[in-house]
Design an enzyme around this catalytic site. Structure first.
Site, PDB file in Angstrom:
ATOM      1  N   HIS A 217       0.678  -1.222  -0.102  1.00  0.00           N
ATOM      2  CA  HIS A 217      -0.018   0.204   0.012  1.00  0.00           C
ATOM      3  C   HIS A 217       0.746   1.154   0.086  1.00  0.00           C
ATOM      4  O   HIS A 217       0.288   2.458   0.102  1.00  0.00           O
ATOM      5  CB  HIS A 217      -0.708  -0.118   1.335  1.00  0.00           C
ATOM      6  N   LYS A 219       3.416   4.349  -1.212  1.00  0.00           N
ATOM      7  CA  LYS A 219       3.223   5.367  -2.298  1.00  0.00           C
ATOM      8  C   LYS A 219       4.850   6.016  -2.116  1.00  0.00           C
ATOM      9  O   LYS A 219       4.856   7.087  -1.448  1.00  0.00           O
ATOM     10  CB  LYS A 219       2.341   6.343  -2.200  1.00  0.00           C
ATOM     11  N   ASP A 224      17.119   9.896  -8.246  1.00  0.00           N
ATOM     12  CA  ASP A 224      18.697  10.063  -7.901  1.00  0.00           C
ATOM     13  C   ASP A 224      19.290   9.957  -6.426  1.00  0.00           C
ATOM     14  O   ASP A 224      19.958  10.127  -6.191  1.00  0.00           O
ATOM     15  CB  ASP A 224      19.069  11.188  -8.493  1.00  0.00           C
ATOM     16  N   HIS A 392      -8.925  11.197   1.515  1.00  0.00           N
ATOM     17  CA  HIS A 392      -8.097  10.082   1.817  1.00  0.00           C
ATOM     18  C   HIS A 392      -6.952  10.422   2.183  1.00  0.00           C
ATOM     19  O   HIS A 392      -6.010   9.529   2.416  1.00  0.00           O
ATOM     20  CB  HIS A 392      -7.738   9.680   0.244  1.00  0.00           C
ATOM     21  N   LYS A 394      -4.037  10.699   5.306  1.00  0.00           N
ATOM     22  CA  LYS A 394      -3.390  10.043   6.539  1.00  0.00           C
ATOM     23  C   LYS A 394      -2.475  10.831   7.196  1.00  0.00           C
ATOM     24  O   LYS A 394      -1.339  10.788   6.809  1.00  0.00           O
ATOM     25  CB  LYS A 394      -2.862   8.803   6.194  1.00  0.00           C
ATOM     26  N   ASP A 399       0.936  18.057  19.655  1.00  0.00           N
ATOM     27  CA  ASP A 399       1.708  18.644  20.536  1.00  0.00           C
ATOM     28  C   ASP A 399       2.519  19.560  19.713  1.00  0.00           C
ATOM     29  O   ASP A 399       3.855  20.356  20.241  1.00  0.00           O
ATOM     30  CB  ASP A 399       2.462  18.333  21.572  1.00  0.00           C
TER      31      ASP A 399
END
Length: 474
Positions: A217, A219, A224, A392, A394, A399
């Protein structure tokens, strides 16, 4: 007894043998009691359906032959050793214990002097990605859950093919389940033009089994060894196309030594799918750290490891929080440890806020999540429903001195079953920028009316509780 009765009896016997045999396998798996009970209930009430679901989604693949964990560990140790020589390892309060946790459990080194750009939609992210690809001189490494054969996907492929023609090495990993709807000719076109592209745990009948359950999952893109990308966006037009349900997501561009961690994650996955040992100094060039740069760790998790690293990290953050914790997740199906940590955090007086989509992309997941939300409301967690499309993103911010962004959702699948990657950042300026992203999203939210939510009809609550049993499978 006529032939029809004999046939019926044989069917029932076969069904009983399969269900009992599968139940024994479930019990011998020594899973968490809650998960074991969920599987036993499914097998008890729906024997045939339960056997099929367990065959595809429930088996523990950690010891199966295609998981060559020993070799993966060898690769990780070699690469991390190289990183240790190149990286300025720093230990900083107030999250020194969390940093050590990730070092001990995940070999994730804290590396300083990094610069981070935050993107909140595809109109920002994809031009930056294409620009980085265009400037590549040595290699482009890309792993993504979804690589759609649409206008955007074709644009990215064209950019990668152009680099191959210039002599740049291009390596791509896509998840076979995430790309189920993508025709093979799309990837054949990439191979024909010199791109090294491989599926992650390809699923073919009859060897499908539990490979469906353990997906990559992540991404990540590395260019380089000096520029990297990590976050929640797949290669898909949905992130730049409007409509009734536009997708809102968060991705990051990273410059600095933290890119070593992204490179490590990719090369480990590359070995996993190709059995090719690709590593060396050229993938970890010397990088001068910025004096005003931020401290980061790139943390991965997968079902082959002994410890659920990202889940442990989330629990640690929640228990360390003193003032606030802000979370964005498209799916809210927390595991028992995370549920306990969330409620403990809120009951201790910490301001815990969670943004979830008002309208999700899975009705079953949305319904199942409501029973978890009910538990959290009782502890004082505040929920906000994002109304401007499907969120979508995440994110977690804590703090004013810690944030994390990546591919990990607050659900069973991300914490226990998937191959995931998150960046953890310890820096007030970067955290302030990510916090502002959360506050901007909050302006597009409707606060969940706890009193009204708790007055849902009994039959609705009952149905949500039934679906909750399937949370580890959703």
């Amino acid at each position: 007894m006529d032939s029809r009765n004999w046939f019926t009896l044989i069917v029932y016997l076969v069904q009983a043998v399969l269900a009992v045999s599968t139940a024994i396998v479930v019990l011998r798996g020594n899973r968490q009691p809650v998960k074991t009970m969920a599987w036993l209930l499914v097998l008890g009430f729906l024997p045939i359906v339960g056997v099929v679901l367990f065959f595809f989604f429930g088996r523990d693949v950690r010891k199966e032959k295609y998981i060559n964990k020993h070799s993966l560990d060898m690769l990780e140790r070699q690469v991390m050793s190289l990183q240790a020589e190149k990286g300025a390892v720093v230990l900083r309060e107030p999250h020194a214990e969390l940093i050590r946790l990730f070092e001990n459990q995940n070999m994730a080194l804290p590396l300083g002097g990094n610069h981070v750009d935050v993107y909140t939609d595809g109109y920002e992210f994809f031009p930056a990605l294409l620009k980085a690809i265009k400037e590549a001189r040595e290699h482009v490494h890309l792993v993504t859950y979804i690589f759609d054969d649409d206008a955007l996907g074709q644009l990215v492929v064209d950019a990668l093919i152009d680099k191959v023609k210039e002599g740049v090495a291009v390596r791509v990993i896509y998840d076979d389940v995430g790309c189920w709807k993508v025709k093979d000719k799309f990837f054949k076109h990439m191979r024909k033009n010199g791109i090294e592209v491989f599926p992650f745990l390809p699923v073919h009948f009859p060897s499908m089994t539990s490979k469906v359950n353990y997906r990559n999952h992540r991404k990540i893109c590395v260019v380089d060894g000096t520029v990297g990308f990590i976050g929640g966006m797949n290669i898909a037009l949905r992130y730049v196309k409007g409509g009734e349900q536009p997708w809102r997501d968060t991705h990051m561009r990273v410059e600095g030594k933290a890119v070593y961690g992204l490179q490590t994650a990719f090369l480990t996955d590359w070995y996993f799918v190709t059995q090719k040992h690709v590593t060396g100094d050229e993938f970890y060039p010397d990088i001068e750290p910025r004096r005003d740069g931020c401290l980061m760790q790139i943390v991965t998790s997968d079902p082959t490891t002994q410890w659920p690293e990202l889940m442990q990290g989330y629990v640690r953050i929640l228990l360390e929080a003193r003032r606030y914790v802000y979370i964005e997740t498209p799916y809210f199906l927390p595991t028992e440890p995370v549920s306990f940590a969330l409620s403990t955090c809120a009951l201790a007086g910490v301001d815990v806020r969670v943004i979830i989509p008002k309208k999700g992309d899975s009705k079953m997941v949305q319904l199942a999540s409501r029973s978890f939300i009910e538990d959290m409301l009782a502890a004082g967690v505040k929920f906000y429903l994002y109304e401007s499309g499907f969120n979508h993103s995440k994110l977690m911010i804590c703090d004013d001195n810690l944030c994390t962004c990546g591919s990990c959702n607050v659900d069973f699948r991300s914490f226990e079953n998937n191959f995931e990657a998150n960046a953890f950042i310890y820096d007030t300026d970067t955290v302030a920028a990510v916090k502002q992203v959360f506050l901007n999203d909050l302006e597009h939210c409707q606060a969940l009316d706890a009193e009204r939510f708790l007055r849902r009809p009994f039959h609705v609550k009952l149905w949500e509780s039934v679906l909750r049993l399937f949370s580890p499978l959703l």
